[in-house]
Design a protein around this motif. Sequence first.
Motif, PDB file in Angstrom:
ATOM      1  N   ALA A 199      21.825 -11.666 -65.893  1.00  0.00           N
ATOM      2  CA  ALA A 199      22.479 -12.771 -66.614  1.00  0.00           C
ATOM      3  C   ALA A 199      23.503 -13.458 -65.712  1.00  0.00           C
ATOM      4  N   ILE A 200      23.730 -14.725 -65.983  1.00  0.00           N
ATOM      5  CA  ILE A 200      24.746 -15.499 -65.239  1.00  0.00           C
ATOM      6  C   ILE A 200      25.633 -16.227 -66.240  1.00  0.00           C
ATOM      7  N   ILE A 201      26.929 -16.182 -65.988  1.00  0.00           N
ATOM      8  CA  ILE A 201      27.863 -16.989 -66.778  1.00  0.00           C
ATOM      9  C   ILE A 201      28.433 -18.078 -65.876  1.00  0.00           C
ATOM     10  N   LEU A 202      28.204 -19.334 -66.243  1.00  0.00           N
ATOM     11  CA  LEU A 202      28.756 -20.461 -65.484  1.00  0.00           C
ATOM     12  C   LEU A 202      30.139 -20.783 -66.044  1.00  0.00           C
ATOM     13  N   ALA A 203      31.143 -20.682 -65.194  1.00  0.00           N
ATOM     14  CA  ALA A 203      32.532 -20.919 -65.632  1.00  0.00           C
ATOM     15  C   ALA A 203      33.221 -21.804 -64.600  1.00  0.00           C
ATOM     16  N   ALA A 247      27.322 -20.600 -70.469  1.00  0.00           N
ATOM     17  CA  ALA A 247      28.339 -21.538 -69.959  1.00  0.00           C
ATOM     18  C   ALA A 247      29.597 -21.388 -70.802  1.00  0.00           C
ATOM     19  N   VAL A 248      30.755 -21.380 -70.136  1.00  0.00           N
ATOM     20  CA  VAL A 248      32.021 -21.179 -70.853  1.00  0.00           C
ATOM     21  C   VAL A 248      33.082 -22.178 -70.384  1.00  0.00           C
ATOM     22  N   GLY A 249      34.113 -22.291 -71.183  1.00  0.00           N
ATOM     23  CA  GLY A 249      35.290 -23.071 -70.785  1.00  0.00           C
ATOM     24  C   GLY A 249      35.038 -24.560 -70.706  1.00  0.00           C
ATOM     25  N   ASP A 250      35.713 -25.214 -69.779  1.00  0.00           N
ATOM     26  CA  ASP A 250      35.702 -26.682 -69.698  1.00  0.00           C
ATOM     27  C   ASP A 250      34.332 -27.269 -69.364  1.00  0.00           C
ATOM     28  N   LEU A 251      33.413 -26.428 -68.939  1.00  0.00           N
ATOM     29  CA  LEU A 251      32.061 -26.893 -68.621  1.00  0.00           C
ATOM     30  C   LEU A 251      31.222 -27.060 -69.890  1.00  0.00           C
ATOM     31  N   GLY A 311      34.771 -16.879 -72.676  1.00  0.00           N
ATOM     32  CA  GLY A 311      34.446 -15.810 -71.712  1.00  0.00           C
ATOM     33  C   GLY A 311      34.125 -14.514 -72.430  1.00  0.00           C
ATOM     34  N   CYS A 312      34.899 -14.220 -73.462  1.00  0.00           N
ATOM     35  CA  CYS A 312      34.670 -13.018 -74.271  1.00  0.00           C
ATOM     36  C   CYS A 312      33.288 -13.072 -74.918  1.00  0.00           C
ATOM     37  N   VAL A 313      33.010 -14.187 -75.585  1.00  0.00           N
ATOM     38  CA  VAL A 313      31.733 -14.325 -76.313  1.00  0.00           C
ATOM     39  C   VAL A 313      30.554 -14.197 -75.344  1.00  0.00           C
ATOM     40  N   ALA A 314      30.642 -14.931 -74.230  1.00  0.00           N
ATOM     41  CA  ALA A 314      29.522 -14.935 -73.273  1.00  0.00           C
ATOM     42  C   ALA A 314      29.312 -13.553 -72.661  1.00  0.00           C
ATOM     43  N   ALA A 315      30.400 -12.828 -72.383  1.00  0.00           N
ATOM     44  CA  ALA A 315      30.257 -11.490 -71.784  1.00  0.00           C
ATOM     45  C   ALA A 315      29.632 -10.521 -72.784  1.00  0.00           C
ATOM     46  N   LEU A 316      30.075 -10.579 -74.038  1.00  0.00           N
ATOM     47  CA  LEU A 316      29.506  -9.680 -75.049  1.00  0.00           C
ATOM     48  C   LEU A 316      28.018 -10.011 -75.268  1.00  0.00           C
TER      49      LEU A 316
END
Length: 319
Positions: A108-112, A276-280, A295-300
């Motif tokens: 998985a990848i989180i874009l922040a 994708a999280v935050g201002d993006l 960030g919390c939601v995406a990580a969980l």
Amino acid sequence: MAKSSFYDLIIVGGGPGGLSAGIYAKRAALDAVLLEKGVPGGQVALTKGVENYPGILEISGFDLCEKFVEHAKSYGLEIVQQEVVAVDPGLDFHSVRLADGSILNAHAIILAAGGKARKLNIPGENDNFGKGVSYCATCDGFFFRDKTVLVVGGGDTALEDALYLAKITRHVYLAHRRDEFRGSRILQQRVKADPKIEILFNTVITEVKSDAQGVVGAGLKDTQSGEERDISVDGVFIFVGFSPNNQLVPAGVKTDANGYVTTDHKCETTIPGLFAVGDLRQKYANQIVIAAADGCVAALASAHYVELKKASAECRLPA
Ligand code: NAP
């Protein structure tokens, strides 16, 4: 250099969204790495006073970022200072390409990746960047001690930074294109009560004027009467919003008309396992607390996704 070439989760960007994701990912026992091209903290590190992060009455953006980093590191989050140049989604796993040519893979990848200050694109703006034109009051305000500056914009950033600059400078013009500010009521009240701030409603800036040394003035236009005039200023601070840093968002990911990534309630994009999280991310407001919550939601959600992926018979790791 990264410790591995395959992770459960890769986080791209080290602002509040990315660091919060890192904290939650490590707490969920994910093998995670956070990639950041600069110093972790993102835009918040440039913010003067943060007064609305729950539980903290007042803190500088820099200090808050340090706390986020310290917190993430306390769980053993691997933070690597490397620029990501591409994100390549795959069916079995996703990959990121780094500026040094190496490739890292993950379930998985989180874009922040956050966002950046928007420009006005008027004559004299680019030429005078660093010579009187600025997008950061904390960074450059010091150079305008006892001088006159023009602040452009009507959102929270413009109001907050006009107040900050009023403490340092002799006079602040605050030009906004409408007759009503977009920023919060409390900041509006403070701006209106500050004797050093002169509010120019219904006013746009048409040009930054300069000599060989830098900024000497600005051209203004009244949007109601059409009347144009010049004012003498030593600096022009432009705070007209920002654009999402969406250059790394791969084809196939849905975005809105302004380039913000559209996600579901798990912060998952239209590509499974890519978050994708935050201002993006497209949402109602951009705030530190919202980026951290994203960030919390995406990580969980990533932890759940990775668990299913690992259990899947179709999971094929790279050779
Ligand atoms: P923003 O809320 O999008 O405001 C941008 C401002 O610039 C608006 O007033 C807009 O005018 C004006 N503008 C946009 N394009 C323009 C143009 N071409 N010419 C002239 N004016 C133009 O951006 P922001 O102030 O950077 O804030 C971004 C987000 O961060 C917001 O959600 C804000 O609440 C948040 N923030 C919060 C804090 C805090 O709570 N301490 C501090 C900073 C930022 P219109 O109003 O007419 O559209």
